[in-house]
Design an enzyme around this catalytic site. Sequence first.
Site, PDB file in Angstrom:
ATOM      1  N   ALA A  43       0.828  -1.203   0.000  1.00 49.94           N
ATOM      2  CA  ALA A  43       0.000   0.000   0.000  1.00 49.94           C
ATOM      3  C   ALA A  43       0.864   1.255   0.000  1.00 49.94           C
ATOM      4  O   ALA A  43       0.570   2.231  -0.698  1.00 49.94           O
ATOM      5  CB  ALA A  43      -0.927  -0.014   1.210  1.00 49.94           C
ATOM      6  N   GLU A 230      22.668   7.136   3.346  1.00 51.17           N
ATOM      7  CA  GLU A 230      23.786   7.192   2.396  1.00 51.17           C
ATOM      8  C   GLU A 230      23.313   7.053   0.944  1.00 51.17           C
ATOM      9  O   GLU A 230      24.130   6.970   0.028  1.00 51.17           O
ATOM     10  CB  GLU A 230      24.798   6.092   2.718  1.00 51.17           C
ATOM     11  CG  GLU A 230      25.513   6.276   4.046  1.00 51.17           C
ATOM     12  CD  GLU A 230      26.396   7.511   4.068  1.00 51.17           C
ATOM     13  OE1 GLU A 230      27.028   7.801   3.045  1.00 51.17           O
ATOM     14  OE2 GLU A 230      26.423   8.201   5.113  1.00 51.17           O
ATOM     15  N   THR A 254       9.970   5.411   9.325  1.00 53.20           N
ATOM     16  CA  THR A 254       8.988   4.405   8.924  1.00 53.20           C
ATOM     17  C   THR A 254       8.462   4.670   7.517  1.00 53.20           C
ATOM     18  O   THR A 254       7.997   5.769   7.216  1.00 53.20           O
ATOM     19  CB  THR A 254       7.797   4.388   9.908  1.00 53.20           C
ATOM     20  OG1 THR A 254       8.278   4.170  11.230  1.00 53.20           O
ATOM     21  CG2 THR A 254       6.818   3.289   9.542  1.00 53.20           C
ATOM     22  N   ASP A 258       9.791   2.272   1.504  1.00 54.61           N
ATOM     23  CA  ASP A 258       8.651   2.014   0.617  1.00 54.61           C
ATOM     24  C   ASP A 258       8.407   3.198  -0.305  1.00 54.61           C
ATOM     25  O   ASP A 258       8.042   3.027  -1.474  1.00 54.61           O
ATOM     26  CB  ASP A 258       7.392   1.740   1.439  1.00 54.61           C
ATOM     27  CG  ASP A 258       7.524   0.506   2.314  1.00 54.61           C
ATOM     28  OD1 ASP A 258       8.278  -0.407   1.938  1.00 54.61           O
ATOM     29  OD2 ASP A 258       6.864   0.461   3.366  1.00 54.61           O
TER      30      ASP A 258
END
Length: 308
Positions: A43, A230, A254, A258
């Site tokens: 998602a 990095e 967090t 993604d």
Amino acid sequence: MAGSVVVVGSINCDSYVEVSEHPKPGETILGLDSSRSSGGKGANQAAAATIFGAPVGMLGAVGQDDDGEFVVGELGKREVDTSHVAVVGEPTGRALVTVDSYGENTVIVLPGANATVTPSSLADREEIIAGADVVVTQGEIPADTIEWLAGVVTGRLVCNLAPVVEVSEETLARFDPLIVNEHEAKDLLRQLGRDGEVSQGGEAERIGWELVERLSELELPSIVVTLGDEGAIWADDTGRAHVPSVPVKVVDTTGAGDCFVGVLAGALADGQSLAEATKLAARAGAFACQVMGAQPSYPKSLADLEAL
């Protein structure tokens, strides 16, 4: 016009607790705040891919519960097509996230409905998958589903093998690119019995180059190894290079990985080279570290990244 992206993967409801520092084993501490947001690697990657304005579809599963309604609704706000997300008897996947004052997190994932994303559950969606310019998947769904996708996808198959699950070398050879971080790269090489002589510590970019060299022995079409703050290293038949990240004030990491994957996939569907896509993705990953949560921290347009 940018090409279409279909993400086949996990959908979770993330529960956050902010802490001054992570508890030690056996220790009880007081949290500072809590919140809920839409998450799951699949998602998250779908939400991030929408910044190019092209069609982005999500294939996955949620439960018949409030969490499922919430996460599907949040994806809809990002203009992700959720019409093919299945509603099943298992509860919606959950992620329990703690974030400390340095922005570092720990995550526990309960798969729930994500475990039902199997080849048989996707059989009637095969035409959608085959029709996409870029298909994205991750290790948060069953490994046999990833194997199945390798035989169904006719466009470009992007796989963020996180966590590392066991797939055949024939399937690995379909990933274009394979995207892993340093730890996942080492886990994959270890799983394949190819981890000899890989350094276990040292400067991130040097280790990244070493891992790219070892992964290149698998003769994959392309590879991206992410290196946190990095940046990342990309490699394909046109060359290879290190792409630095962008310095930002880190609030929460967090979902940053993604965001990197989703933007990279969207850029590839947009016709950009892997080199160009990785540069944009590195900016996106840094952008996502500035706000608490995964999807709430993502850029909403290319202009957001250009302003970073």
